[in-house]
Design a protein around this motif. Structure first.
Motif, short mmCIF file in Angstrom:
data_model
loop_
_atom_site.label_atom_id
_atom_site.label_comp_id
_atom_site.label_asym_id
_atom_site.label_seq_id
_atom_site.Cartn_x
_atom_site.Cartn_y
_atom_site.Cartn_z
N THR A 1 -21.07 27.87 41.05
CA THR A 1 -21.29 26.76 41.99
C THR A 1 -20.36 25.57 41.75
O THR A 1 -20.11 24.79 42.67
CB THR A 1 -22.75 26.26 41.92
OG1 THR A 1 -23.05 25.87 40.57
CG2 THR A 1 -23.71 27.36 42.34
N LEU A 2 -19.86 25.42 40.54
CA LEU A 2 -19.01 24.28 40.22
C LEU A 2 -17.57 24.72 40.04
O LEU A 2 -17.30 25.82 39.56
CB LEU A 2 -19.50 23.59 38.93
CG LEU A 2 -20.96 23.09 38.96
CD1 LEU A 2 -21.34 22.53 37.60
CD2 LEU A 2 -21.16 22.06 40.05
N GLY A 3 -16.65 23.86 40.42
CA GLY A 3 -15.23 24.20 40.37
C GLY A 3 -14.66 24.15 38.97
O GLY A 3 -15.24 23.56 38.05
N GLU A 4 -13.46 24.75 38.82
CA GLU A 4 -12.75 24.70 37.54
C GLU A 4 -12.48 23.26 37.16
O GLU A 4 -12.11 22.44 38.00
CB GLU A 4 -11.42 25.46 37.66
CG GLU A 4 -11.57 26.96 37.82
CD GLU A 4 -11.81 27.65 36.49
OE1 GLU A 4 -11.78 26.96 35.46
OE2 GLU A 4 -12.06 28.87 36.50
N GLY A 5 -12.66 22.94 35.87
CA GLY A 5 -12.40 21.60 35.39
C GLY A 5 -13.59 20.67 35.47
O GLY A 5 -13.54 19.57 34.91
N ASN A 6 -14.65 21.07 36.15
CA ASN A 6 -15.85 20.25 36.23
C ASN A 6 -16.46 20.10 34.83
O ASN A 6 -16.64 21.08 34.12
CB ASN A 6 -16.85 20.89 37.19
CG ASN A 6 -18.10 20.06 37.36
OD1 ASN A 6 -18.97 20.04 36.51
ND2 ASN A 6 -18.19 19.36 38.49
#
Length: 451
Positions: free
Chosen positions: A255-260
């Protein structure tokens, strides 16, 4: 040599399994030595060079223990503190009070199915083994009455019900719809777990009496004679914590993008290594020093836990070596190709391919991936409905459960964690997985008639 190469490989594999059973059961050879010796003989038998044999053995040991050594080691320390503090006893007593002696094994089967969704097979066994030991001590029943339902529940979910890793791997290869697969996985998995778990477990427990390992009983009794047991809520919280951390990691990655930042944090603490390390430290604090144990006491308890863990790690790794040598011999491809040429019905083909590969080389994951890869081109040329494709994926999972025995690392894990002999493990775990596999296939075959 006049014998075709493929037939010879199958003969070598069959002889190797017979020899291994003979060395361990009849000659009482140490399991690690026997597994390594037979692995070398298999390599020689199928024509591997000496350098290749040892390279494959190293790969098998390394690929398995790279994960398992940390999981078993840290998990064993967590389990030992939980046991010595009375946490395992508290959980077992509460389960016993809530469900009664006649139903607690059923509850363990469903517990196994639930915990296998977010965590690996081996991790689940590590976490729940102390509870099984404590239940055995409190009821005086054979340990098989409790451990068979629990571990069969774990195995069923692992192989049949996404998002458990084994089932998810098969679904990914086939492109099966996860919603349909979860539906069919539950439809097949629940009755299958009941038959292979609490029903068979109750039966075999009457035939094979196995007490909890005396070391486990002595440690619990000695430490808890004069101490109040921890609260049930605190025990459940600590057991569920690694499961919640692992689930949170999976959710974050999807659900969360890379780097979050949140995703990065959950990736660290939600990996099995991080999750078990956190819960081990918390257990040492809340169930150790906070309950009156000195830091030296906690250190001694955790150090003692690593003694049997080291043996479990080595035996499990040696079992993985044996399986890896069999895989490298090409036996999986040989069996799959032979079945593919037989023009069997698709559901039967899927089951037999996975089952025979599982029997031949030991790994359920390899059986799922190999069978799924062989089914894929068939369904691409002859498309089936989404429900049917999902049912085929579940059927492959059933086949991948077939008769876990001496070439499977989980066989040795089950044996060591629950204090069984090789023969007792064959009578219980091996037969339980066979019953579970065949029962699941029978249900899949029935459902396929309506699709």
């Amino acid at each position: 040599m006049d014998v075709p190469n493929s037939v010879w490989v199958i003969i070598v594999a069959a002889l190797a399994i017979v020899l291994l059973i003979f060395l361990v059961l009849r000659l009482k050879m140490n399991e690690v030595i026997a597994l390594l010796l037979v692995s070398i003989l298999v390599g020689i038998g199928v024509g591997m060079s000496p350098a290749k044999i040892y390279e494959v053995m190293e790969e098998g040991m390394g690929s398995t223990l790279g994960f398992l050594a940390i999981v078993i080691g840290v998990g064993a320390m967590f389990g030992e503190v939980l046991k010595v503090s009375g946490g395992a006893e508290r959980l077992s007593l509460t389960l016993f009070q809530k469900f009664g002696e006649s139903k607690v094994n059923w509850s363990l089967g469903f517990v196994g199915m639930i915990v296998a969704i977010p965590i690996f097979f081996e991790v689940a066994i590590v976490i729940f083994a102390p509870i099984v030991h404590s239940l055995t001590q409190n009821t005086k029943k054979s340990i098989l009455y409790f451990c068979v339902p629990l571990v069969i529940g774990i195995a069923v979910t692992f192989s049949m019900i996404p998002p458990a890793s084994g089932a998810l791997a098969g679904a990914a290869v086939l492109g099966a719809d996860l919603g349909w697969m979860i539906l069919f996985g539950l439809l097949v998995g629940i009755p299958t777990m009941i038959i292979g778990g609490p029903i068979f477990g109750s039966f075999i427990a009457k035939k094979v009496q196995v007490e909890a390992p005396m070391r486990e009983i002595a440690a619990t009794a000695e430490e808890n004679d004069h101490k109040e047991l921890p609260s049930f809520i605190n025990v459940v919280w600590l057991i569920l914590l690694p499961l919640l951390l692992m689930v949170s990691k999976t959710i974050a990655e999807n659900t969360l993008g890379e780097g979050n930042l949140v995703r990065e944090i959950l990736t660290v603490i939600g990996h099995p290594f991080g999750a078990l390390l956190i819960v081990a430290l918390l257990t040492m604090h809340f169930f150790g020093t906070k309950r009156g144990y000195s830091r030296e006491d906690v250190r001694q308890v955790t150090t003692k836990a690593l003694e049997p863990a080291g043996l479990i790690i080595l035996i499990t790794g040696a079992g993985a070596v044996f399986g890896e040598v069999l895989v490298s011999s090409g036996i999986s491809d040989i069996i799959a190709a032979a079945i593919a040429e037989s023009n069997l019905p698709l559901v039967l083909f899927a089951f037999l391919t996975a089952a025979l590969i599982r029997i031949a080389q030991g790994s359920g994951t390899v059986a799922i991936l190999t069978a799924s890869s062989l089914i894929l081109p068939i369904v691409e040329k002859n498309p089936v409905s989404e429900p049917m494709l999902a049912l085929i994926a579940v059927t492959i999972g059933c086949g991948a459960l077939m008769t876990s025995h001496v070439n499977d690392s989980s066989f040795w894990l089950f044996k060591r964690f629950f204090g069984l002999t090789e023969l007792e493990t064959l009578k219980s775990w091996t037969i339980a997985t066979g019953i579970t596999s065949i029962t699941g296939f029978a249900i899949c075959l029935t459902v396929s008639m309506f699709l």
